[in-house]
Design an enzyme around this catalytic site. Structure first.
Site, mmCIF file in Angstrom:
data_model
loop_
_atom_site.group_PDB
_atom_site.id
_atom_site.type_symbol
_atom_site.label_atom_id
_atom_site.label_comp_id
_atom_site.label_asym_id
_atom_site.label_seq_id
_atom_site.Cartn_x
_atom_site.Cartn_y
_atom_site.Cartn_z
ATOM 1 N N ASP A 56 33.032 -6.018 5.139
ATOM 2 C CA ASP A 56 34.305 -5.726 5.801
ATOM 3 C C ASP A 56 34.927 -7.059 6.230
ATOM 4 O O ASP A 56 34.222 -7.958 6.706
ATOM 5 C CB ASP A 56 34.055 -4.829 7.038
ATOM 6 C CG ASP A 56 35.295 -4.060 7.467
ATOM 7 O OD1 ASP A 56 35.252 -2.814 7.480
ATOM 8 O OD2 ASP A 56 36.317 -4.717 7.773
ATOM 9 N N SER A 102 39.605 -7.002 9.436
ATOM 10 C CA SER A 102 41.058 -7.065 9.739
ATOM 11 C C SER A 102 41.488 -5.827 10.531
ATOM 12 O O SER A 102 42.505 -5.842 11.207
ATOM 13 C CB SER A 102 41.858 -7.133 8.425
ATOM 14 O OG SER A 102 41.646 -5.945 7.662
ATOM 15 N N PHE A 110 35.869 2.196 1.046
ATOM 16 C CA PHE A 110 36.800 2.508 2.136
ATOM 17 C C PHE A 110 37.834 1.404 2.326
ATOM 18 O O PHE A 110 38.768 1.564 3.114
ATOM 19 C CB PHE A 110 36.034 2.632 3.471
ATOM 20 C CG PHE A 110 34.997 3.695 3.496
ATOM 21 C CD1 PHE A 110 33.655 3.387 3.328
ATOM 22 C CD2 PHE A 110 35.342 5.020 3.694
ATOM 23 C CE1 PHE A 110 32.680 4.375 3.361
ATOM 24 C CE2 PHE A 110 34.377 6.016 3.731
ATOM 25 C CZ PHE A 110 33.052 5.686 3.565
ATOM 26 N N SER A 122 43.156 10.449 -0.392
ATOM 27 C CA SER A 122 43.913 11.082 0.683
ATOM 28 C C SER A 122 44.733 12.256 0.162
ATOM 29 O O SER A 122 45.208 12.235 -0.980
ATOM 30 C CB SER A 122 44.864 10.044 1.304
ATOM 31 O OG SER A 122 45.782 10.665 2.173
ATOM 32 N N THR A 171 47.533 12.778 0.790
ATOM 33 C CA THR A 171 48.900 12.305 0.568
ATOM 34 C C THR A 171 49.231 12.217 -0.916
ATOM 35 O O THR A 171 50.398 12.239 -1.310
ATOM 36 C CB THR A 171 49.097 10.942 1.280
ATOM 37 O OG1 THR A 171 50.483 10.735 1.511
ATOM 38 C CG2 THR A 171 48.503 9.810 0.515
ATOM 39 N N TYR A 176 51.641 3.308 0.988
ATOM 40 C CA TYR A 176 50.214 3.579 1.248
ATOM 41 C C TYR A 176 49.751 4.732 0.358
ATOM 42 O O TYR A 176 48.748 4.618 -0.344
ATOM 43 C CB TYR A 176 50.009 3.935 2.726
ATOM 44 C CG TYR A 176 48.760 4.746 2.968
ATOM 45 C CD1 TYR A 176 48.828 6.129 3.116
ATOM 46 C CD2 TYR A 176 47.511 4.141 3.010
ATOM 47 C CE1 TYR A 176 47.683 6.885 3.308
ATOM 48 C CE2 TYR A 176 46.369 4.890 3.208
ATOM 49 C CZ TYR A 176 46.466 6.264 3.351
ATOM 50 O OH TYR A 176 45.329 7.018 3.524
ATOM 51 N N LYS A 195 46.936 4.971 -3.050
ATOM 52 C CA LYS A 195 45.834 5.937 -3.246
ATOM 53 C C LYS A 195 45.994 6.640 -4.587
ATOM 54 O O LYS A 195 45.038 6.802 -5.351
ATOM 55 C CB LYS A 195 45.822 6.972 -2.118
ATOM 56 C CG LYS A 195 45.488 6.416 -0.744
ATOM 57 C CD LYS A 195 44.073 5.866 -0.689
ATOM 58 C CE LYS A 195 43.678 5.466 0.718
ATOM 59 N NZ LYS A 195 42.334 4.856 0.793
ATOM 60 N N ASN A 223 49.746 5.185 14.817
ATOM 61 C CA ASN A 223 50.636 5.983 13.956
ATOM 62 C C ASN A 223 50.236 7.449 14.007
ATOM 63 O O ASN A 223 51.068 8.335 13.933
ATOM 64 C CB ASN A 223 50.488 5.551 12.478
ATOM 65 C CG ASN A 223 50.926 4.127 12.244
ATOM 66 O OD1 ASN A 223 52.099 3.828 12.287
ATOM 67 N ND2 ASN A 223 49.963 3.237 12.031
ATOM 68 N N ASN A 224 48.902 7.668 14.111
ATOM 69 C CA ASN A 224 48.396 9.024 13.952
ATOM 70 C C ASN A 224 48.357 9.779 15.285
ATOM 71 O O ASN A 224 48.281 9.197 16.357
ATOM 72 C CB ASN A 224 46.988 8.997 13.326
ATOM 73 C CG ASN A 224 46.996 8.449 11.893
ATOM 74 O OD1 ASN A 224 46.155 7.657 11.524
ATOM 75 N ND2 ASN A 224 47.973 8.871 11.090
ATOM 76 N N GLY A 273 59.579 11.605 6.023
ATOM 77 C CA GLY A 273 58.416 11.652 5.138
ATOM 78 C C GLY A 273 57.403 12.707 5.541
ATOM 79 O O GLY A 273 56.477 13.026 4.786
HETATM 80 C C1 WQD Z 1 50.131 14.464 12.009
HETATM 81 C C2 WQD Z 1 51.201 15.336 12.631
HETATM 82 C C3 WQD Z 1 53.348 14.284 12.764
HETATM 83 C C4 WQD Z 1 52.151 11.205 15.655
HETATM 84 C C5 WQD Z 1 48.704 10.524 7.686
HETATM 85 C C6 WQD Z 1 48.554 10.012 6.268
HETATM 86 C C7 WQD Z 1 47.226 10.465 5.717
HETATM 87 C C8 WQD Z 1 46.148 9.958 6.620
HETATM 88 C C9 WQD Z 1 46.317 10.634 7.977
HETATM 89 C C10 WQD Z 1 45.282 7.700 6.711
HETATM 90 C C11 WQD Z 1 52.540 15.236 11.900
HETATM 91 C C12 WQD Z 1 52.791 14.572 14.151
HETATM 92 C C13 WQD Z 1 52.128 12.280 14.773
HETATM 93 C C14 WQD Z 1 52.918 11.286 16.831
HETATM 94 C C15 WQD Z 1 53.609 13.497 16.212
HETATM 95 N N1 WQD Z 1 46.260 8.553 6.744
HETATM 96 N N2 WQD Z 1 52.839 13.404 15.060
HETATM 97 N N3 WQD Z 1 53.625 12.439 17.071
HETATM 98 O O1 WQD Z 1 51.138 12.037 8.763
HETATM 99 O O2 WQD Z 1 49.634 14.112 8.606
HETATM 100 O O3 WQD Z 1 48.818 11.932 7.676
HETATM 101 O O4 WQD Z 1 47.594 10.183 8.493
HETATM 102 O O5 WQD Z 1 44.129 7.839 6.502
HETATM 103 O O6 WQD Z 1 47.054 9.923 4.418
HETATM 104 O O7 WQD Z 1 49.567 10.552 5.454
HETATM 105 O O8 WQD Z 1 49.006 12.235 10.138
HETATM 106 O O9 WQD Z 1 48.519 11.962 12.542
HETATM 107 O O10 WQD Z 1 50.464 10.659 11.544
HETATM 108 O O11 WQD Z 1 50.654 13.144 11.878
HETATM 109 O O12 WQD Z 1 54.261 14.538 16.462
HETATM 110 O O13 WQD Z 1 52.987 10.326 17.672
HETATM 111 O O14 WQD Z 1 51.437 14.896 13.955
HETATM 112 O O15 WQD Z 1 54.746 14.550 12.705
HETATM 113 O O16 WQD Z 1 53.145 16.529 11.939
HETATM 114 P P1 WQD Z 1 49.775 12.639 8.787
HETATM 115 P P2 WQD Z 1 49.644 11.917 11.570
#
Ligand code: WQD
Length: 337
Positions: free
Chosen positions: A33, A36, A82, A126, A128, A151, A155, A200-201, A296
């Site tokens: 790893d 990063s 990974f 994924s 995705t 991203y 994949k 982000n998640n 998206g």
């Molecule tokens: C989930 C839901 C958002 C954040 C992505 C990638 C996937 C994998 C997992 C990497 C959605 C909502 C989110 C927030 C929100 N990536 N949300 N407020 O987009 O389903 O999948 O992450 O391994 O490949 O595409 O995951 O957790 O970003 O969003 O309302 O602050 O939560 O709109 O409905 P996602 P997410």
């Protein structure tokens, strides 16, 4: 004879949980790893959890000489790949860096595996790759779709590279595991997700709001055609996901050719359902506001999981409540790191 499993990117969220499962079973583990997007002390925490220490190399997976050394110093039986950048939003800002990193690491890995006659690969793919057009629940026989970000395209492209490699070399065995939404953490609370910067998640954002790092959660849209108007996802506990990788090792040991397999629960949970479950099982507040949709995003994303059961004899067992409890335990520990 104990097998040696190489985990490129194995210090990260998913990789470290797979390492924990392997170390508690009869495998030797080698992690490479570049750190990063991970902390080096995860190696110590894996030893604490399992009583065994993986071999660790800090290196860039695109560095052919470094990989050559790793494959020379270790007899690798299976690789679980990974390594890669994974932030959807960042990939839109830095597409060239994402294509360079995610594709280069994979191509360098494949060249090195071929030079050492290593034939078994499991790839961290994924959901995705299904894109925007396919209907849910997703099945693996569906065509890959148009991704909504670089991203996702990396994949999808890597799945294609691996498929072409398997056509050219029929002795290769490749499984692309298509993750849905991995959340949660090991029950010890010692390993888990550590996003850089603003998460982000959804789940790491929820845990940071609950612990007070963030003021409130923005729920991206409540006007989707879903039961409560918020997005519906197939959240899967990261330990269930890790156990799916162990089952995939058994599969690649007995088969050749290319396969894609969904790793999900087959059940959808909405954003607000997750927020309310998290708050109630942990007895904490998660303030939120309804915000505009995120570009998206899909209304629904969840798996058909029949193939994983059929080919791997695996299915997810943990509940959404388990995911929420384990995420919260990890968040509280992560504060001390
Ligand atoms: C989930 C839901 C958002 C954040 C992505 C990638 C996937 C994998 C997992 C990497 C959605 C909502 C989110 C927030 C929100 N990536 N949300 N407020 O987009 O389903 O999948 O992450 O391994 O490949 O595409 O995951 O957790 O970003 O969003 O309302 O602050 O939560 O709109 O409905 P996602 P997410």
């Amino acid at each position: 004879m104990r097998q040696t499993i190489l985990l490129p990117g194995g210090a990260g969220f998913i990789g470290s949980h797979v390492a924990a499962e392997l170390l508690t079973r009869d495998y030797d583990v080698v992690i490479v790893d570049d750190l990063s997007n991970a902390r080096g002390d995860v190696i110590d925490r894996l030893e604490t959890i399992t009583g065994r220490r993986p071999v660790f190399y800090q290196a860039d997976m695109a560095d052919r000489a470094a990989l050559e050394r790793i494959f020379t110093e270790n007899t690798i039986d299976v690789v679980i790949h990974f390594a890669g950048f994974k932030a959807v939003g960042e990939s839109v800002q830095k597409p060239v860096a994402y294509y360079r990193n995610n594709l280069d690491t994979t191509l360098t890995l494949l060249e090195t595996m071929a030079a050492h006659s290593v034939k078994r690969l499991i790839f961290s793919s994924s959901a995705t790759v299904y894109g925007m057009e396919n209907p849910v629940p997703y099945t693996e026989d569906m065509p890959r779709g148009a991704c909504t970000n670089p991203y996702g395209w990396t994949k999808s492209m890597i799945e294609q590279i691996l498929s072409d490699a398997c056509v050219a070399d029929r002795s290769l065995s490749v499984v692309c595991l298509r993750y849905f939404n991995p959340v949660g953490a090991h029950e010890s609370g010692l390993i888990g997700e550590m996003p850089n910067g603003i998460p982000n998640n959804l789940m790491p954002y929820i845990t940071q709001v609950a612990v007070g790092i963030r003021k409130e959660l923005s729920v991206f849209g409540n006007d989707y055609p879903t039961p409560d108007g918020t997005g519906v996802r197939d959240f899967i506990h990261v330990v269930d996901l890790a156990r799916g990788h162990v089952a995939a090792i058994n599969y690649v040991n007995q088969h050749t050719g290319w396969e894609s397999i969904n790793l999900g629960t087959g059940r959808g949970t909405s954003v607000l359902e997750l927020v309310h479950t998290f708050a109630s099982v942990n007895g904490v507040e998660v303030p939120y506001r309804i915000a505009p949709r995120r570009s998206g995003d899909l209304a629904f994303c969840y798996a058909n999981v029949d193939k994983a059961q059929r080919l791997l004899g695996w299915c997810a067992e943990k509940t959404v409540a388990d995911m929420c409890r384990d995420s919260w335990r990890w968040q509280q520990y992560a504060e001390t790191l």
